[in-house]
Design an enzyme around this catalytic site. Structure first.
Site, PDB file in Angstrom:
ATOM      1  N   ALA A 257       0.842  -1.198   0.000  1.00 14.59           N
ATOM      2  CA  ALA A 257       0.000   0.000   0.000  1.00 14.59           C
ATOM      3  C   ALA A 257       0.872   1.241   0.000  1.00 14.59           C
ATOM      4  O   ALA A 257       1.933   1.263   0.628  1.00 14.59           O
ATOM      5  CB  ALA A 257      -0.918   0.019   1.218  1.00 14.59           C
ATOM      6  N   ASP A 258       0.417   2.257  -0.711  1.00 11.13           N
ATOM      7  CA  ASP A 258       1.055   3.569  -0.636  1.00 11.13           C
ATOM      8  C   ASP A 258       0.369   4.447   0.393  1.00 11.13           C
ATOM      9  O   ASP A 258       0.996   5.314   0.987  1.00 11.13           O
ATOM     10  CB  ASP A 258       1.033   4.241  -2.004  1.00 11.13           C
ATOM     11  CG  ASP A 258       2.190   3.791  -2.867  1.00 11.13           C
ATOM     12  OD1 ASP A 258       3.146   4.567  -3.009  1.00 11.13           O
ATOM     13  OD2 ASP A 258       2.149   2.659  -3.375  1.00 11.13           O
ATOM     14  N   ARG A 259      -0.917   4.220   0.598  1.00 12.04           N
ATOM     15  CA  ARG A 259      -1.648   4.949   1.637  1.00 12.04           C
ATOM     16  C   ARG A 259      -2.913   4.179   1.988  1.00 12.04           C
ATOM     17  O   ARG A 259      -3.643   3.740   1.098  1.00 12.04           O
ATOM     18  CB  ARG A 259      -2.006   6.361   1.167  1.00 12.04           C
ATOM     19  CG  ARG A 259      -2.656   7.235   2.245  1.00 12.04           C
ATOM     20  CD  ARG A 259      -2.988   8.621   1.705  1.00 12.04           C
ATOM     21  NE  ARG A 259      -1.795   9.360   1.327  1.00 12.04           N
ATOM     22  CZ  ARG A 259      -1.370  10.471   1.936  1.00 12.04           C
ATOM     23  NH1 ARG A 259      -2.040  10.954   2.958  1.00 12.04           N
ATOM     24  NH2 ARG A 259      -0.299  11.096   1.504  1.00 12.04           N
TER      25      ARG A 259
END
Length: 386
Positions: A257-259
């Site tokens: 995940a990036d965010r």
């Protein structure tokens, strides 16, 4: 056995990273000696992956600050140094606004400097050294967290997936790159795959090529081959057929995940949302692996996440050595056009997977699943940090 692959090499005052643009054909370390060099490496995707981006950004500034200390160019006033570091961190955040780890690190550094420099009255050199020590601790902590994520995630998959319970060993599909090349080492989603392999419970890992930047084909495949993990590469569009094939026995899809928003909505590499929809249809567990630094409790839902759009050339062109070049260490990299001239291109780098499609979020402190109403309660993950 842990991965021997080391993508970030740091000794105080010296930082080198693998230039991921040249992988898998050429393994080349490049020096990062300033925040400007760090910014350009992140922007150009010579380093990528939310945790690695944050680490390289902070370490690049740590190297710069130590050089200034060594050259006696640090202001005497700690407040001046604090302001300089904060300005540089804001600059580094602009290199990849989607990666919450980077902005989270910047905020923590500002808080640290406020507490140490402003309230304790540190000198300029003392302020710089406090920042450098924080950067080095961040590197060590990320590596330890990744090993924890790997263990928690592997255990959850073995206890909660149909294929694992029925057949003992398991097959897993992953997307993009979430391993040593995306973190301080070992990896998040790829760390789970590594841990399954170390336990002798992994039959095979499948990785998507991850168009348009081919992080799966270039980077994840590179790591899997390097670690001698049984693995198969597929194109992104083959995922549905893979999940539908009963002989493949895919137990879970694991992604990074990036965010992650407060409700569990997850921004990750483009194509993640598609895989989550396919997993839901085929009743296959969909697992997000990310350290708590990737969870942004200030972002309530995925609708608030800014999606970076990148240049059209990433879709219309592809780069690599000619097949007949032989020794790739000496091969000349070439860029080839693969699309019709004049075609319009839309190239979002990320998409947002709704929490409703996610079965589990694995962090360094445990696995978060939804309650009976289908809601994640991610705030509980931070209670020990209060």
């Amino acid at each position: 056995m842990a991965s021997a692959l080391e993508a970030i090499k740091y000794d105080r005052g010296r930082l080198f990273i693998i230039d991921q643009l040249q992988l898998p054909h050429v393994t080349k370390f490049i020096p990062i000696d300033s925040s400007e060099a760090g910014w350009h490496a992140i922007k150009a995707m010579q380093v990528r992956g939310a945790p690695a981006i944050a680490i390289v950004a902070v370490l690049s500034l740590a190297v710069e600050m130590l050089n200034l200390v060594s050259e006696n160019m640090i202001p005497e006033d700690g407040e001046d140094v604090r302001a300089y570091i904060e300005q540089k961190m804001d600059y580094l955040v602009s290199s990849r606004p989607t990666a919450v780890n980077l902005s989270d690190s910047a905020q923590k550094i500002k808080l640290l400097l406020d507490q140490r420099a402003r309230k304790s009255g540190l000198s300029g050199v003392e302020t710089a050294m406090a920042f450098i020590q924080h950067a080095e601790q961040m590197l060590a902590r990320d590596l330890a967290d990744n090993h924890s994520i790997g263990e928690y995630g592997a255990t959850w998959i073995l206890k909660n997936t149909r294929a694992a319970l029925e057949g003992g060993n398991t097959c897993v599909l992953t997307h993009c790159n979430t391993g040593s090349l995306a973190t301080a080492g070992y990896g998040t989603a790829l760390g789970i795959i590594r841990r399954l392999h170390e336990h002798g419970r992994l039959s095979r890992a499948y990785c998507t090529e991850t168009r348009p930047y081919n992080q799966g084909a270039r980077l994840t495949a590179y790591e899997l081959v390097s670690d001698k993990i049984p693995a198969t590469l597929i194109t992104d569009s083959m995922a549905g057929q893979l999940l539908a094939n009963p002989d493949k026995k895919i137990a879970a899809i694991v992604v990074g995940a990036d965010r992650v928003a407060a409700n569990g909505d997850t921004a990750n590499k483009i194509g993640t949302y598609t895989l989550a929809v396919l997993a839901k249809f085929h009743n296959i567990k969909f697992v997000v692996a990310a350290p708590r630094t990737t969870i942004d409790m200030k972002t309530k839902t995925g609708n608030e996440i800014i999606i970076e759009e990148r240049q059209s050339s990433e879709v219309t062109k592809i780069r690599g050595p000619c097949e007949g070049d032989g020794d790739h260490r000496e091969a000349v990299m070439e860029t080839i056009k693969i699309a019709a001239d004049g075609i319009d291109v839309w190239n979002p780098a990320f998409d947002v997977t709704p929490a409703a499609l996610i079965d589990a979020i694995v962090t360094e402190v445990g696995v978060e699943t939804k309650d009976s109403s289908g809601q994640f309660h991610l705030s509980s993950l931070f209670e020990s940090m209060a």
